[in-house]
Structure formats: structure tokens, C-alpha cells
Design a protein around this motif. Structure first.
Motif, mmCIF file in Angstrom:
data_model
loop_
_atom_site.group_PDB
_atom_site.id
_atom_site.type_symbol
_atom_site.label_atom_id
_atom_site.label_comp_id
_atom_site.label_asym_id
_atom_site.label_seq_id
_atom_site.Cartn_x
_atom_site.Cartn_y
_atom_site.Cartn_z
ATOM 1 N N ALA A 1 0.775 -1.486 0.046
ATOM 2 C CA ALA A 1 -0.026 0.103 0.032
ATOM 3 C C ALA A 1 1.099 1.299 -0.144
ATOM 4 O O ALA A 1 0.454 2.314 -0.753
ATOM 5 C CB ALA A 1 -0.976 0.034 1.203
ATOM 6 N N LEU A 2 1.980 1.452 0.744
ATOM 7 C CA LEU A 2 2.782 2.451 0.700
ATOM 8 C C LEU A 2 3.559 2.530 -0.614
ATOM 9 O O LEU A 2 3.849 3.767 -0.946
ATOM 10 C CB LEU A 2 3.835 2.549 2.069
ATOM 11 N N MET A 3 3.828 1.596 -1.393
ATOM 12 C CA MET A 3 4.584 1.464 -2.651
ATOM 13 C C MET A 3 3.617 2.039 -3.627
ATOM 14 O O MET A 3 4.105 2.674 -4.580
ATOM 15 C CB MET A 3 4.889 0.358 -3.140
ATOM 16 N N LEU A 4 2.437 2.373 -3.268
ATOM 17 C CA LEU A 4 1.482 2.693 -4.302
ATOM 18 C C LEU A 4 1.429 4.476 -4.005
ATOM 19 O O LEU A 4 0.591 5.145 -4.992
ATOM 20 C CB LEU A 4 0.025 2.479 -3.937
ATOM 21 N N GLY B 1 4.074 -1.950 -6.282
ATOM 22 C CA GLY B 1 3.163 -2.129 -5.126
ATOM 23 C C GLY B 1 2.016 -3.005 -5.356
ATOM 24 O O GLY B 1 1.462 -3.705 -4.061
ATOM 25 N N LEU B 2 1.374 -3.120 -6.179
ATOM 26 C CA LEU B 2 0.296 -4.189 -6.465
ATOM 27 C C LEU B 2 0.899 -5.647 -6.411
ATOM 28 O O LEU B 2 0.153 -6.335 -5.766
ATOM 29 C CB LEU B 2 -0.014 -4.121 -7.963
ATOM 30 N N VAL B 3 1.891 -5.966 -6.801
ATOM 31 C CA VAL B 3 2.499 -7.076 -6.736
ATOM 32 C C VAL B 3 2.869 -7.665 -5.297
ATOM 33 O O VAL B 3 2.521 -8.800 -4.859
ATOM 34 C CB VAL B 3 3.825 -7.357 -7.770
ATOM 35 N N VAL B 4 3.417 -6.557 -4.655
ATOM 36 C CA VAL B 4 3.724 -6.739 -3.181
ATOM 37 C C VAL B 4 2.519 -7.018 -2.305
ATOM 38 O O VAL B 4 2.257 -7.999 -1.451
ATOM 39 C CB VAL B 4 4.576 -5.549 -2.607
ATOM 40 N N PHE B 5 1.445 -6.163 -2.833
ATOM 41 C CA PHE B 5 0.069 -6.233 -1.806
ATOM 42 C C PHE B 5 -0.660 -7.521 -2.317
ATOM 43 O O PHE B 5 -0.946 -8.103 -1.499
ATOM 44 C CB PHE B 5 -0.846 -4.994 -2.432
ATOM 45 N N ALA B 6 -0.324 -8.049 -3.418
ATOM 46 C CA ALA B 6 -1.049 -9.384 -4.061
ATOM 47 C C ALA B 6 -0.410 -10.437 -3.033
ATOM 48 O O ALA B 6 -0.925 -11.447 -2.600
ATOM 49 C CB ALA B 6 -1.112 -9.494 -5.254
ATOM 50 N N LEU B 7 0.896 -10.670 -3.017
ATOM 51 C CA LEU B 7 1.762 -11.490 -2.282
ATOM 52 C C LEU B 7 1.232 -11.523 -0.924
ATOM 53 O O LEU B 7 1.042 -12.713 -0.362
ATOM 54 C CB LEU B 7 3.314 -11.464 -2.503
ATOM 55 N N GLY B 8 1.035 -10.425 -0.043
ATOM 56 C CA GLY B 8 0.579 -10.399 1.175
ATOM 57 C C GLY B 8 -0.795 -11.081 1.173
ATOM 58 O O GLY B 8 -1.260 -11.779 2.097
ATOM 59 N N LEU B 9 -1.399 -10.515 0.392
ATOM 60 C CA LEU B 9 -3.121 -11.007 0.413
ATOM 61 C C LEU B 9 -3.134 -12.692 0.427
ATOM 62 O O LEU B 9 -4.065 -13.235 0.994
ATOM 63 C CB LEU B 9 -3.993 -10.260 -0.583
#
Length: 479
Positions: free
Chosen positions: A349-352, A367-375
Motif C-alpha cells: 500500500a505504501l509503494m502505491l 506495489g500491486l505485486v507486493v500487495f497481492a503476495l501479502g493477500l
């Protein structure tokens, strides 16, 4: 727990068809909670709606779903999970058709509320059917499939919505539900067995508990949504009404012989911690999916389809990693994935934050890729942990509680968001205002997600190896 003579095996024709039916049906309801986000700007323009009215297009659905999903779970346990699931699908079908022909913002909000009622009846039924109808050894895998596909449904909502808005108009995001619901109904009638809680039949239904749930969430949502424009007296009155209704709900449930929610479920530390984590994490997720696609259209000039494609990394991650996350949780316990997942999402989220005017795919993709991996790391373990912490005969209630908590988190976060970040009226058409509001929103989401990780780390301490099951490790399952 009442059930069919034999449990379903996942690798049989009926087992596969049942899993497909409940996964697709739940996915339709979840998708409709997210697919509308990408169409908000078009809906606002065509129906001449304000930001507050657009919030209610989202919140009307979420309010009905969050406040009545407990009722849906309890009705399924009492009347039959398959029966209530089918009623919910039929209701959802009709309400979707009515949304597609709405002519004013008020009409659309009203139909969205009706649609949320149908979703509240069917959503807990999907998980409850899996938990009560499948063989115990097949449940974890079936739940992993359900969680992964449900997460995908939420993630691809913006993509599907963007494509439909750009190619056919916003009304098709509701119209497409009609044939999909018909397919689910046919498959459920053919394949799914009927199960119910045999101890619930013949007992009085908890109407006071259901009514107090609606009042508490409704008053609080209305207060948060209109806090920037309503008078102080009305705002205070709504907040007091919400608090009194919430306290009244707890009192009624404690005293009722047939409570809507078995409060003893919360005596299990794992169940309580998982639901506390759900509240804050799904609140953050609701905000991200609500504002990101709107922001990219308004501030960066993206088309609805391009903005909708931002859900693609989440779709891919959930599709390929959800089952692995479930296996990891079964091997080492849910504490690590449910603690690390939200923190990874917070980083994403911060990377966005740099996304604004002139933003390209390369601005938002990392940011979307990192967010997706966490989800992907947290979704399957969360679902399995909540259900495993409850006895089988309370499968519908446990599913309903977790769904209610998730939807309430999203509902309240989206309701409170504009006032917190300074957005109101027609600001959703102002690129400068949207950029400022978006960046503040991402910071708030990162904080909520981090809190969710901390809650999991401390609340799930002591969980090791396989996720506890009600037959073995959960204290509330013992006599």
C-alpha cells in the motif's frame, strides 16, 4: 449436526459439482461487492450522483450483507443450508436485474440493499455446506479452493467491471449476474446435499438480535458517511444509537436461549483473534479496492478497463498461491502467514503512494505485486482458522460471524474514509483533491494492515503444526 448419510468426497462428480456451485455462487456475491467500484465514476456522471450517493451504492450493499449475514448463517443451520443458499441465489438474481434498470441514484441504492440481502443469505451457506457436507479430510482443500476462488472473484471485479463499462455500459455489471445465478441454482439443485443443525430445529428464531445488528451497523454507517455534512446533534444521536444497539445485542445474546450468535465461540482465543484481525485487515482492503480504481481514472486519466486491470496481480497471486498458503499454514500453523501477510500488504500500500497525475503501469505495478503476495499469504489460513475453531454444528454461525466481521470492516472503513481524508461532494471529479485523498488513504490502510499483523502475532501465539480442529484442539467443541 444433521447431515446426509455419507459425507461427500471431493473427487467424485457430486463433490466437484457441489464445490463448483458454492464457490461460483459465493464468488458472484463477492465479485459484486468489488465490481461496482470501477463503474462509480460512470454511474456518478450518468445518474448525476454526489460522492455520498456513490458511497451508498457501495455501502447499501455492504450494510445489508454485513448486518444480515449472521441471520443467513443461522437460518441455514436451522432450515437447511442448501435451501437457504438457493433462496439467496434466487433473491440475488432478481435484485441484480432490478439494479440493471435503475434510473436514479436513490433507486440504485435501494436495489443494492435488496441485492445485499440476497448475498447475506447465500454467502455463509457456501462455506457451511463445505464444512458440513464434505469428508473431514477433504475440508481443508475444499476451503482452500473456496478461499482462493473467492479472493480471485474480489480481485477480478474491477477488471470485469472495467471491461463491461467500456464496452457495454455500467448496467451490464448487474445484468451479467442473471445467467450466472441460473447456472449456480441448477448445479446446487442437482449436486448439493442438505445439511442442518438438528438441535436448532423447532427453536425460536432470535429476531431481537437480528434487529439490533441492523440498527447498530446502520446507524454507525449513516453517521460515518454523512459526518462531514450532517448537524452535530444528529451525528451524536446516531453514534449513541449505534452504541446502545451494540450493547443491547450483547445483552440479548447472553440471555437468549436461542441466540443468533453463540457468544461462547468468542471464548476461543484463536476464533476471537482471527476475527479481530479480519475486522481491521478487511477494512483496509475495502478502502484500497474502493479508491484505487477511482483515483487512477480521475487523477491519472486511465480508462475504466485499464484501472480495472490493477486487480490482475491479485488474481494471479491468489490463483497460484492460495493452496500453497493453506498447506503452509497446516504445516507450521496460522500464526506466521496471518501475521506476515498483512504487513506485506501494508508495504504494498505504501509503494502505491507515488501514483498520481501521469502515473503509468510501472508506477503502480510493484506495489500491486507486493500487495497481492501479502493477500495470498493470509486469505486461506484465515478462513481455515476461523472454521476450524468452531464445532461443525455451528459451521453456519461461524462462517456468518467471520463474513459479518469482514463486511463490517469494509463497510465502516469506506463510510469513514472520505471525511478522514477530506473528500466530499464532487471531489471525486477533481484530480488534485483525489490525489491528496488517495495518498492519505494508503497511509491509513498501511496502519490498519500493520495492526492486523500485530493482532495475529499475539492472538495466535501457541498455534503450531496443523490448524486446530473442533474435534481435537478447540475448547468450545468439548462438552
Amino acid at each position: 449436526m444433521g447431515r446426509v448419510t455419507d459425507y461427500l468426497a471431493r473427487d467424485t462428480a457430486r463433490g466437484r459439482a457441489t464445490l463448483t456451485a458454492v464457490t461460483l455462487g459465493s464468488g458472484i456475491a463477492i465479485l459484486d461487492g468489488s465490481v461496482v467500484n470501477v463503474a462509480l465514476r460512470t454511474i456518478g456522471t450518468e445518474l448525476d450522483a454526489s460522492l455520498e450517493q456513490l458511497q451508498w451504492v457501495i455501502n447499501g450493499y455492504m450494510l445489508a450483507l454485513a448486518s444480515l449475514v449472521l441471520v443467513g448463517g443461522a437460518l441455514g443451520d436451522r432450515l437447511g443450508r442448501r435451501r437457504v443458499y438457493l433462496v439467496g441465489m434466487g433473491w440475488f438474481l432478481v435484485a441484480s436485474a432490478l439494479c440493471a434498470v435503475a434510473q436514479t441514484p436513490g433507486q440504485l441504492v435501494a436495489m443494492r440493499v435488496l441485492q445485499g440481502v440476497g448475498a447475506a443469505l447465500l454467502t455463509p451457506g457456501g462455506l457451511a455446506i463445505i464444512q458440513s457436507a464434505f469428508r473431514p479430510e477433504d475440508r481443508a482443500g475444499a476451503i482452500g479452493t473456496w478461499a482462493g476462488m473467492s479472493g480471485i472473484a474480489a480481485a477480478i471485479g474491477p477488471f470485469v467491471g472495467g471491461w463491461l463499462v467500456d464496452n457495454g455500459g455500467w448496467r451490464w455489471i448487474f445484468g451479467i449476474n442473471v445467467p450466472l445465478c441460473l447456472v449456480v441454482i441448477a448445479m446446487t439443485v442437482w449436486a448439493a446435499p442438505e445439511t442442518r443443525d438438528s438441535e436448532a430445529s423447532g427453536r425460536r428464531f432470535d429476531l431481537p438480535g437480528a434487529a439490533l445488528t441492523v440498527v447498530a451497523l446502520g446507524a454507525l454507517t449513516y453517521a460515518l458517511t454523512g459526518s462531514s455534512t450532517m448537524g452535530r446533534g444528529l451525528l451524536v444521536g446516531l453514534l449513541v444509537a449505534a452504541a446502545l444497539a451494540a450493547v443491547g445485542f450483547v445483552v440479548v445474546e447472553r440471555r437468549s436461549r436461542t441466540p443468533l450468535v453463540q457468544l461462547s465461540l468468542f471464548g476461543d482465543r484463536i476464533f476471537s483473534a482471527a476475527n479481530a484481525m479480519t475486522l481491521v485487515v478487511y477494512g483496509a482492503l475495502g478502502v484500497v479496492f474502493f479508491i484505487l480504481v477511482l483515483h487512477l481514472q480521475v487523477s491519472a486519466g486511465w480508462s475504466a478497463l485499464s484501472a480495472g486491470l490493477t486487480g490482475l496481480p491479485v488474481t494471479i497471486a491468489l490463483m497460484f498461491l492460495s493452496s500453497r498458503a493453506a498447506q503452509l499454514s497446516a504445516r507450521i500453523g496460522p500464526r506466521v502467514p496471518m501475521s506476515l501477510g498483512p504487513v506485506v500488504c501494508a508495504v504494498g500500500a505504501l509503494m502505491l503512494l507515488p501514483a498520481g497525475a501521469g502515473a503509468t503501469w510501472w508506477t503502480v505495478l510493484p506495489g500491486l505485486v507486493v500487495f497481492a503476495l501479502g493477500l495470498a499469504l493470509l486469505v486461506s489460513p484465515l478462513t481455515s482458522t476461523v472454521l476450524a475453531a468452531a464445532p461443525d454444528r455451528f459451521a453456519g454461525v461461524a462462517s456468518g460471524v467471520n463474513n459479518a466481521v469482514a463486511r463490517a470492516g469494509s463497510l465502516l472503513a469506506v463510510a469513514a474514509l472520505p471525511a478522514l481524508v477530506g473528500l466530499s461532494g464532487d471531489d471525486y471529479q477533481d484530480p488534485s483533491a483525489m490525489t491528496s485523498g488517495f495518498r492519505a488513504s494508503m497511509v491509513i490502510c498501511a496502519v490498519l494492515l500493520t495492526v492486523g499483523g500485530v493482532v495475529s502475532w499475539f492472538g495466535l501465539a501457541g498455534t503450531h503444526g496443523t490448524t486446530p480442529t473442533p474435534e481435537h484442539d478447540s475448547p468450545i467443541s468439548r462438552p
